[in-house]
Design an enzyme around this catalytic site. Structure first.
Site, PDB file in Angstrom:
ATOM      1  N   ASN A 130       0.876  -1.174   0.000  1.00  0.00           N
ATOM      2  CA  ASN A 130       0.000   0.000   0.000  1.00  0.00           C
ATOM      3  C   ASN A 130       0.916   1.228   0.000  1.00  0.00           C
ATOM      4  O   ASN A 130       1.522   1.548   1.016  1.00  0.00           O
ATOM      5  CB  ASN A 130      -0.882  -0.038   1.262  1.00  0.00           C
ATOM      6  CG  ASN A 130      -1.699   1.231   1.424  1.00  0.00           C
ATOM      7  OD1 ASN A 130      -1.755   2.078   0.523  1.00  0.00           O
ATOM      8  ND2 ASN A 130      -2.338   1.373   2.580  1.00  0.00           N
ATOM      9  N   TRP A 131       0.987   1.873  -1.161  1.00  0.00           N
ATOM     10  CA  TRP A 131       1.924   3.003  -1.279  1.00  0.00           C
ATOM     11  C   TRP A 131       1.420   4.265  -0.578  1.00  0.00           C
ATOM     12  O   TRP A 131       2.137   5.247  -0.459  1.00  0.00           O
ATOM     13  CB  TRP A 131       2.186   3.312  -2.757  1.00  0.00           C
ATOM     14  CG  TRP A 131       2.993   2.273  -3.474  1.00  0.00           C
ATOM     15  CD1 TRP A 131       3.444   1.079  -2.972  1.00  0.00           C
ATOM     16  CD2 TRP A 131       3.459   2.327  -4.842  1.00  0.00           C
ATOM     17  NE1 TRP A 131       4.139   0.396  -3.929  1.00  0.00           N
ATOM     18  CE2 TRP A 131       4.175   1.141  -5.085  1.00  0.00           C
ATOM     19  CE3 TRP A 131       3.335   3.267  -5.864  1.00  0.00           C
ATOM     20  CZ2 TRP A 131       4.762   0.868  -6.323  1.00  0.00           C
ATOM     21  CZ3 TRP A 131       3.918   2.995  -7.096  1.00  0.00           C
ATOM     22  CH2 TRP A 131       4.632   1.802  -7.312  1.00  0.00           C
ATOM     23  N   LYS A 132       0.146   4.258  -0.174  1.00  0.00           N
ATOM     24  CA  LYS A 132      -0.464   5.444   0.459  1.00  0.00           C
ATOM     25  C   LYS A 132      -0.247   6.659  -0.447  1.00  0.00           C
ATOM     26  O   LYS A 132      -0.227   6.501  -1.665  1.00  0.00           O
ATOM     27  CB  LYS A 132       0.078   5.635   1.879  1.00  0.00           C
ATOM     28  CG  LYS A 132      -0.066   4.342   2.698  1.00  0.00           C
ATOM     29  CD  LYS A 132       0.121   4.506   4.173  1.00  0.00           C
ATOM     30  CE  LYS A 132      -0.071   3.151   4.855  1.00  0.00           C
ATOM     31  NZ  LYS A 132      -0.021   3.224   6.304  1.00  0.00           N
ATOM     32  N   HIS A 159      -9.336   1.019   5.005  1.00  0.00           N
ATOM     33  CA  HIS A 159      -8.056   1.256   5.695  1.00  0.00           C
ATOM     34  C   HIS A 159      -8.293   2.233   6.849  1.00  0.00           C
ATOM     35  O   HIS A 159      -9.097   3.158   6.717  1.00  0.00           O
ATOM     36  CB  HIS A 159      -7.018   1.814   4.718  1.00  0.00           C
ATOM     37  CG  HIS A 159      -5.640   1.806   5.300  1.00  0.00           C
ATOM     38  ND1 HIS A 159      -5.223   2.765   6.206  1.00  0.00           N
ATOM     39  CD2 HIS A 159      -4.607   0.940   5.161  1.00  0.00           C
ATOM     40  CE1 HIS A 159      -3.970   2.482   6.574  1.00  0.00           C
ATOM     41  NE2 HIS A 159      -3.578   1.383   5.966  1.00  0.00           N
ATOM     42  N   GLU A 202      -6.735   4.689   7.855  1.00  0.00           N
ATOM     43  CA  GLU A 202      -6.538   6.111   7.520  1.00  0.00           C
ATOM     44  C   GLU A 202      -7.768   6.664   6.799  1.00  0.00           C
ATOM     45  O   GLU A 202      -8.077   7.853   6.920  1.00  0.00           O
ATOM     46  CB  GLU A 202      -5.257   6.257   6.683  1.00  0.00           C
ATOM     47  CG  GLU A 202      -4.016   6.051   7.551  1.00  0.00           C
ATOM     48  CD  GLU A 202      -2.823   5.441   6.846  1.00  0.00           C
ATOM     49  OE1 GLU A 202      -2.787   5.452   5.605  1.00  0.00           O
ATOM     50  OE2 GLU A 202      -1.925   4.938   7.552  1.00  0.00           O
ATOM     51  N   GLU A 219      -5.037  -4.940  10.637  1.00  0.00           N
ATOM     52  CA  GLU A 219      -4.025  -3.901  10.842  1.00  0.00           C
ATOM     53  C   GLU A 219      -4.327  -3.158  12.146  1.00  0.00           C
ATOM     54  O   GLU A 219      -5.177  -2.251  12.155  1.00  0.00           O
ATOM     55  CB  GLU A 219      -4.053  -2.899   9.685  1.00  0.00           C
ATOM     56  CG  GLU A 219      -3.718  -3.489   8.342  1.00  0.00           C
ATOM     57  CD  GLU A 219      -3.161  -2.445   7.374  1.00  0.00           C
ATOM     58  OE1 GLU A 219      -2.173  -2.773   6.693  1.00  0.00           O
ATOM     59  OE2 GLU A 219      -3.665  -1.313   7.317  1.00  0.00           O
ATOM     60  N   GLY A 254       2.962   2.192  10.889  1.00  0.00           N
ATOM     61  CA  GLY A 254       3.976   3.237  10.779  1.00  0.00           C
ATOM     62  C   GLY A 254       4.691   3.561  12.074  1.00  0.00           C
ATOM     63  O   GLY A 254       5.358   4.584  12.188  1.00  0.00           O
ATOM     64  N   SER A 269       3.727  -2.245  10.389  1.00  0.00           N
ATOM     65  CA  SER A 269       5.165  -2.345  10.669  1.00  0.00           C
ATOM     66  C   SER A 269       5.775  -3.692  10.272  1.00  0.00           C
ATOM     67  O   SER A 269       6.674  -4.193  10.954  1.00  0.00           O
ATOM     68  CB  SER A 269       5.461  -2.019  12.134  1.00  0.00           C
ATOM     69  OG  SER A 269       5.113  -0.671  12.408  1.00  0.00           O
ATOM     70  N   GLY A 319       3.043  -1.169   4.258  1.00  0.00           N
ATOM     71  CA  GLY A 319       3.058   0.261   4.002  1.00  0.00           C
ATOM     72  C   GLY A 319       4.460   0.740   3.669  1.00  0.00           C
ATOM     73  O   GLY A 319       4.965   0.562   2.555  1.00  0.00           O
TER      74      GLY A 319
HETATM   75  P1  13P Z   1       3.297   0.289   7.698  1.00  0.00           P
HETATM   76  O1  13P Z   1       3.762  -0.989   7.051  1.00  0.00           O
HETATM   77  O2  13P Z   1       4.019   1.506   7.211  1.00  0.00           O
HETATM   78  O3  13P Z   1       3.213   0.175   9.176  1.00  0.00           O
HETATM   79  O4  13P Z   1       1.764   0.500   7.177  1.00  0.00           O
HETATM   80  C1  13P Z   1       0.883  -0.551   7.219  1.00  0.00           C
HETATM   81  C2  13P Z   1      -0.312  -0.168   6.451  1.00  0.00           C
HETATM   82  O5  13P Z   1      -1.050   0.727   6.815  1.00  0.00           O
HETATM   83  C3  13P Z   1      -0.579  -0.910   5.213  1.00  0.00           C
HETATM   84  O6  13P Z   1      -1.866  -0.674   4.737  1.00  0.00           O
END
Ligand code: 13P
Length: 256
Positions: free
Chosen positions: A12-14, A98, A100, A172, A178, A214, A235
């Site tokens: 997931n590149w966000k 997600h 977010e 998640e 993160g 993470s 992420g």
């Molecule tokens: P991280 O791997 O940066 O913790 O993010 C996880 C995430 O939100 C994947 O959708």
């Protein structure tokens, strides 16, 4: 039907990327993955880069998809993108719910269920995210929160013809995203086993359950060795070709 849950790793590149950065990342990733035994692999860039990423990944083993989708099918929803449009583009996956999106865009358990349904109806694979906040975890509410988030999704998906092979759930924990923190392996397995029970009760025996939060090259092997972890939603580490390719090959250990 035999139950085969092919391991899956999705990046997931966000809200990261540029034409140049995407090209460099994918060229490097494809080089690192060449000749390797691979799980199913996908990446989800921001909307504007889907055509570029689709072109770079054509004829490769890496699939691609979107990070969200409208809960509506068509009409006066300025700024939204429908599942059928994503299908037109050639997407395979759509991440829905997600944390977010729930936190910053007001998505509720019910909108997430509608998004999952419209995604599936368009022939795409929804990756439905669930997970508790730090406060909920501290209050011992993890499983109750996950049950609440999953309930409308399971209701919407009742009767899925392929017994859930075209649906993915990602656990998640919000506090692990993160932050560099992860639950203990026992903690991850306990939540995944709980989700597995709920899926089995709904007849979704083929649904894969990913862990996200993470995941790094250094902890992927441990996480992917857990019985009910069918892969990962990645992420930050998905933006680094060496990290992501190592995570992908760690999931290949689950291939039968
Ligand atoms: P991280 O791997 O940066 O913790 O993010 C996880 C995430 O939100 C994947 O959708």
């Amino acid at each position: 039907m035999t139950v085969v849950r092919t391991p899956l790793v999705v990046g997931n590149w966000k809200m990261n990327g540029s034409f140049e950065a995407n090209r460099l990342l994918l060229e490097s990733l494809l080089g690192l993955l060449a000749q390797k035994r691979l799980p199913e692999v996908g990446v989800c860039p921001p909307f504007p880069y889907l055509p570029q990423v689709g072109a770079l990944l054509a004829e490769t083993p890496v699939g691609w998809g979107a990070q969200t989708v409208s809960e509506h099918r068509v009409g006066a929803y300025t700024g939204q993108v429908s599942a059928s449009m994503l299908k037109d583009l050639g997407c395979r996956y759509v991440i829905v719910g997600h944390s977010e999106r729930r936190q910053f865009c007001g998505e509720t358990d019910e909108t997430v269920a509608s998004q999952a349904l419209t995604t599936l109806d368009s022939g795409l694979m929804p990756i439905v995210c669930v997970g508790e906040s730090a406060e909920e975890e501290a209050a011992g509410k993890t499983l109750a929160i996950i049950d609440r988030q999953l309930a409308p999704v399971l209701l919407a998906l009742a009767g899925v013809a392929d017994e859930g092979a075209s649906v993915v759930v990602a656990y998640e924990p919000v506090w692990a995203i993160g932050t560099g923190k992860t639950p203990t392996p026992e903690g991850v397995q306990a939540v995944h086993a709980h989700i597995r029970q709920a899926l089995l009760q709904a007849g979704l025996v083929q649904t894969r359950i990913l862990y996200g939060g993470s995941v790094k090259a250094s902890n992927a092997e441990t996480l992917f060795a857990l019985p009910d972890v069918d892969g990962g939603l990645i992420g930050g580490a998905a933006l680094n070709a060496v990290e992501f390719s190592t995570i992908c090959t760690a999931a290949a250990n689950r291939l039968v």
